[in-house]
Design an enzyme around this catalytic site. Structure first.
Site, PDB file in Angstrom:
ATOM      1  N   ALA A   1      52.743  51.640  43.806  1.00 33.80           N
ATOM      2  CA  ALA A   1      51.494  51.334  43.107  1.00 33.80           C
ATOM      3  C   ALA A   1      50.414  50.972  44.112  1.00 33.80           C
ATOM      4  O   ALA A   1      50.705  50.592  45.247  1.00 33.80           O
ATOM      5  CB  ALA A   1      51.683  50.176  42.124  1.00 33.80           C
TER       6      ALA A   1
ATOM      7  N   TYR B   1      41.966  46.841  39.117  1.00 34.36           N
ATOM      8  CA  TYR B   1      43.423  46.992  39.269  1.00 34.36           C
ATOM      9  C   TYR B   1      44.112  46.990  37.908  1.00 34.36           C
ATOM     10  O   TYR B   1      44.904  47.889  37.593  1.00 34.36           O
ATOM     11  CB  TYR B   1      43.981  45.870  40.147  1.00 34.36           C
ATOM     12  CG  TYR B   1      45.480  45.751  40.098  1.00 34.36           C
ATOM     13  CD1 TYR B   1      46.306  46.736  40.659  1.00 34.36           C
ATOM     14  CD2 TYR B   1      46.091  44.668  39.472  1.00 34.36           C
ATOM     15  CE1 TYR B   1      47.682  46.629  40.606  1.00 34.36           C
ATOM     16  CE2 TYR B   1      47.473  44.555  39.418  1.00 34.36           C
ATOM     17  CZ  TYR B   1      48.263  45.532  39.983  1.00 34.36           C
ATOM     18  OH  TYR B   1      49.632  45.435  39.914  1.00 34.36           O
TER      19      TYR B   1
ATOM     20  N   LYS C   1      46.144  50.100  35.941  1.00 34.91           N
ATOM     21  CA  LYS C   1      47.530  49.984  35.480  1.00 34.91           C
ATOM     22  C   LYS C   1      47.626  50.198  33.973  1.00 34.91           C
ATOM     23  O   LYS C   1      48.575  50.827  33.480  1.00 34.91           O
ATOM     24  CB  LYS C   1      48.105  48.620  35.860  1.00 34.91           C
ATOM     25  CG  LYS C   1      48.247  48.386  37.363  1.00 34.91           C
ATOM     26  CD  LYS C   1      49.209  49.374  38.019  1.00 34.91           C
ATOM     27  CE  LYS C   1      50.654  49.096  37.661  1.00 34.91           C
ATOM     28  NZ  LYS C   1      51.585  50.013  38.370  1.00 34.91           N
TER      29      LYS C   1
ATOM     30  N   TRP D   1      54.084  38.512  39.478  1.00 38.83           N
ATOM     31  CA  TRP D   1      54.281  37.632  40.631  1.00 38.83           C
ATOM     32  C   TRP D   1      55.515  38.045  41.441  1.00 38.83           C
ATOM     33  O   TRP D   1      56.400  37.223  41.724  1.00 38.83           O
ATOM     34  CB  TRP D   1      54.389  36.174  40.173  1.00 38.83           C
ATOM     35  CG  TRP D   1      53.165  35.643  39.482  1.00 38.83           C
ATOM     36  CD1 TRP D   1      52.132  36.367  38.948  1.00 38.83           C
ATOM     37  CD2 TRP D   1      52.873  34.266  39.208  1.00 38.83           C
ATOM     38  NE1 TRP D   1      51.212  35.531  38.372  1.00 38.83           N
ATOM     39  CE2 TRP D   1      51.625  34.239  38.501  1.00 38.83           C
ATOM     40  CE3 TRP D   1      53.527  33.074  39.477  1.00 38.83           C
ATOM     41  CZ2 TRP D   1      51.050  33.051  38.098  1.00 38.83           C
ATOM     42  CZ3 TRP D   1      52.939  31.886  39.048  1.00 38.83           C
ATOM     43  CH2 TRP D   1      51.716  31.872  38.370  1.00 38.83           C
TER      44      TRP D   1
ATOM     45  N   THR E   1      48.207  48.122  44.837  1.00 40.71           N
ATOM     46  CA  THR E   1      48.294  46.718  44.426  1.00 40.71           C
ATOM     47  C   THR E   1      47.259  45.810  45.091  1.00 40.71           C
ATOM     48  O   THR E   1      47.336  44.592  44.946  1.00 40.71           O
ATOM     49  CB  THR E   1      49.696  46.158  44.730  1.00 40.71           C
ATOM     50  OG1 THR E   1      49.969  46.315  46.132  1.00 40.71           O
ATOM     51  CG2 THR E   1      50.758  46.881  43.912  1.00 40.71           C
TER      52      THR E   1
ATOM     53  N   THR F   1      52.119  45.601  34.964  1.00 38.14           N
ATOM     54  CA  THR F   1      51.744  44.267  35.411  1.00 38.14           C
ATOM     55  C   THR F   1      51.144  43.413  34.307  1.00 38.14           C
ATOM     56  O   THR F   1      50.603  43.927  33.323  1.00 38.14           O
ATOM     57  CB  THR F   1      50.713  44.403  36.557  1.00 38.14           C
ATOM     58  OG1 THR F   1      50.182  43.119  36.900  1.00 38.14           O
ATOM     59  CG2 THR F   1      49.555  45.291  36.145  1.00 38.14           C
TER      60      THR F   1
END
Length: 319
Positions: A66, A131, A135, A161, A68, A107
């Protein structure tokens, strides 16, 4: 069977390599596994990705890759959407057309964090930054591709996390705790720390049986995080405490890790204040199989894994 794993150089990709090797080492008939990183396949290049899929012809795709960089995404939106939305869509198209199983990772950032309590899989997405929006677009693209398809299956595993091999919040905190006597950490953002190793294990429990054969499951979104919840401040305090208990020499201690509010720590991209997610849906899947060990692993408390992780870092001389 042929397994294609994207993101081999990331925390989750490393964990899948360890877990797949461990699960298949004793099998007489081992799956053929190809691990792919950025150097082998730039996920922003649609042609390269499609060529790889058609050449390798996997039965099982694990997308552990991904974009990130949460803050950089605010100025690199095209790249974030190419990797987090368009690439998963191409993988989903291949999976749906060829009867392939796809695991994809999403996420907590698809939510705005304003809900009180734990998010459910069908709660409305409302990402705050680029972000999270990229996603969310990836989730929507995969579901759209599989609409009305009769072959293939997918699971979008939302997590939060994540920490594992490589750079992460816990290792940053421990580095700072060696350098400084006092740390100031956000105490009003809530979530669930998730071990990459744990996530790989739970993912493979969902998708593979003990002989590394593909299982059938209901396609859709699943939340995959350990039990409990904490704040960034709570996680930092536990990491420091665990490091000291493991014999590490630090300048800071849990008492000198000071809480601050998120508004006191300005960042380019907004973060959700509440990232807690319910795993009831995944619990129902594992409970229906009657496998007690899978349920126990799924419901591991977040702090148990963090303590073990920090102890291992100390043992390896990485603190």
């Amino acid at each position: 069977m042929k397994i294609l794993v994207f993101g081999k150089d990331g925390q989750l990709g490393h964990a899948f390599q360890e877990e797949l090797d461990a699960r298949t080492s004793a099998l007489l008939t081992k799956p053929v596994v190809q691990y792919v990183g950025r150097s082998e396949c730039d996920l922003a290049d649609e042609e390269v990705l499609s060529r790889l899929l058609n050449q390798f012809q996997p039965h099982f795709i694990i997308n552990a890759s991904a974009y990130t960089a949460v803050d950089k995404a605010e100025t690199e939106s095209d790249l974030a959407f190419a990797i987090n939305a368009r690439a998963p869509e191409i993988m989903a198209q291949y999976a749906a057309e060829h009867g392939v199983t796809l695991l994809h990772y999403s996420t907590d950032y698809v939510f705005d964090g304003e809900k009180y309590g734990f998010y459910l899989e069908n709660d409305i997405r409302n990402p705050l930054g680029v972000y999270g929006k990229s996603k969310a677009a990836g989730e929507e693209a995969i579901a759209r591709v599989f609409t009305d398809k009769t072959t293939g299956q997918y699971a979008i595993l939302r997590t939060s996390w994540v920490y594992g091999e490589g750079g992460n919040f816990i290792r940053t905190i421990l580095r700072l705790a060696k350098e400084r006597e006092e740390l100031k950490i956000i105490s009003d953002q809530f979530g669930v720390p998730t071990s990459a190793q744990w996530l790989a294990q739970v993912s493979l429990n969902l998708a593979l049986d003990e002989h590394a054969r593909l299982r059938k499951f209901t396609s859709g979104i699943y939340h995959a995080v350990p039990t409990g919840e904490t704040t960034w401040h709570g996680l930092a305090c536990l990491a420091v405490q665990a490091a000291l208990a493991a014999g590490a020499t630090l300048r800071a201690n849990p008492g000198t890790v000071k809480p601050i509010l998120a508004v006191e720590y300005s960042l380019p991209a907004p973060r959700p204040m509440n990232s807690m997610m319910s795993t009831d849906k995944l619990n129902q899947v594992f409970a229906g199989r009657g496998d007690v060990s899978e349920l126990q692993q799924l419901n591991q408390p977040w702090d148990v894994a963090v303590k073990g992780y920090v102890a291992q870092l100390a043992q390896d001389g990485l603190i």
